[in-house]
Design an enzyme around this catalytic site. Structure first.
Site, mmCIF file in Angstrom:
data_model
loop_
_atom_site.group_PDB
_atom_site.id
_atom_site.type_symbol
_atom_site.label_atom_id
_atom_site.label_comp_id
_atom_site.label_asym_id
_atom_site.label_seq_id
_atom_site.Cartn_x
_atom_site.Cartn_y
_atom_site.Cartn_z
ATOM 1 N N ASP A 67 -55.066 -21.556 -51.863
ATOM 2 C CA ASP A 67 -55.085 -21.783 -50.421
ATOM 3 C C ASP A 67 -54.779 -20.519 -49.638
ATOM 4 O OD1 ASP A 67 -52.433 -21.672 -51.196
ATOM 5 O OD2 ASP A 67 -52.003 -23.752 -50.746
ATOM 6 N N ASN A 136 -43.049 -32.644 -50.025
ATOM 7 C CA ASN A 136 -43.736 -33.894 -49.690
ATOM 8 C C ASN A 136 -44.807 -34.253 -50.725
ATOM 9 O OD1 ASN A 136 -45.770 -32.083 -49.208
ATOM 10 N ND2 ASN A 136 -45.956 -32.481 -47.012
ATOM 11 N N HIS A 138 -47.277 -32.270 -51.757
ATOM 12 C CA HIS A 138 -48.595 -31.636 -51.613
ATOM 13 C C HIS A 138 -48.868 -30.687 -52.786
ATOM 14 C CE1 HIS A 138 -47.155 -27.951 -48.984
ATOM 15 N NE2 HIS A 138 -46.899 -27.756 -50.251
ATOM 16 N N GLU A 143 -52.192 -32.275 -48.139
ATOM 17 C CA GLU A 143 -50.994 -32.912 -47.606
ATOM 18 C C GLU A 143 -51.096 -34.435 -47.731
ATOM 19 O OE1 GLU A 143 -48.572 -31.017 -46.935
ATOM 20 O OE2 GLU A 143 -48.877 -29.676 -45.244
#
Ligand code: PGA
Length: 240
Positions: A67, A136, A138, A143
């Site tokens: 990313d 979280n 991801h 996400e």
């Protein structure tokens, strides 16, 4: 799913480096999928030491990173291109032309993402995908959401990720709100996956991953459907 629980971060990093090194040794022209963040940093240092000691040769290795923030220039010291150069590529004998990071300056992100997926396919796919995990759940910047996207794409960052990543910036306001991320399809198509998880704040995400239940509210749980996943976590992450 293979699970290794290490005493601490350094042992996690050493074991991760040994596994990555074994892939490079067995296939010197392998394609590695790489991640940024504080988690793989120790593993990258260990790989650089092995390369320095003449134990590992990256001259034919090809890499694709997961990313990149959007928009961001590659020479910005918060860009993931900058991180990879400083923390790995400048420290090993890799040919920079073989290192790929999504370009955070393009005008047409959709075209950039489609070309990235095509390039990975043309390279024969990813032999080993290295992953971290967000608090979280991801992976990359996939996400938690009601829907997850298969292809590489432009995405918004959640408040939880902006807050987690603000430690690298002067303030949370400076964290880019968007990113380009490999989608779940190229990640899941990797032949092998190595996920590194360190620290108490990753406990919940790790437990979700190990539960075998798949939910878009923890994107890492997708990995339960992959046939060759190695999880290395430290005790802090495992015990919570
Ligand atoms: P970290 O980030 O390694 O800096 O904790 C991991 C991630 O967000 O995927």
């Amino acid at each position: 799913m293979k699970l290794f629980i290490t005493e601490n971060y350094d042992e996690m990093s050493e074991l991760g480096a040994r596994i990555t090194a074994s892939v490079v040794t067995l296939k010197p022209d392998c394609v590695l999928g790489l991640a940024t963040g504080s988690t793989p940093d120790g593993m990258y240092s260990a790989l650089a030491r092995k390369c320095d000691a003449g134990e590992l040769d990256f001259s034919k290795v090809v890499t694709y990173n997961l990313d990149e923030y959007y928009p961001i220039k590659p020479d910005n010291d918060q860009s993931y291109r900058y991180f990879m150069d400083k923390h790995l590529f400048d420290l090993i004998n890799i040919d920079k032309a073989n290192t790929h990071v999504l370009n955070g300056t393009v005008e047409d992100p959709a075209a950039e993402c489609a070309a990235y997926d095509e390039a990975i396919e043309a390279a024969g796919g990813i032999d080993l995908q290295v992953l971290g995990i967000g608090v979280n759940g991801h992976i990359g910047f996939n996400e938690p959401d009601s829907e997850l996207i298969a292809a590489t794409h432009l995405t918004g960052l959640t408040e939880s990720t902006i807050e987690a990543n603000s430690r690298f910036f002067e303030s949370a306001n400076d964290v880019p709100r968007h990113a380009l991320t490999m989608g779940l399809a190229p990640i899941m198509k990797a032949k092998k996956i190595l996920i590194l998880i360190s620290g108490k704040n990753k406990h919940e995400a790790l437990m979700g991953l190990l539960s075998g239940k798949i939910t878009p509210s923890n994107p890492a749980t997708m990995l339960a459907m992959h046939s060759d996943v190695t999880v290395i976590c430290d005790k802090a992450a495992y015990e919570g």
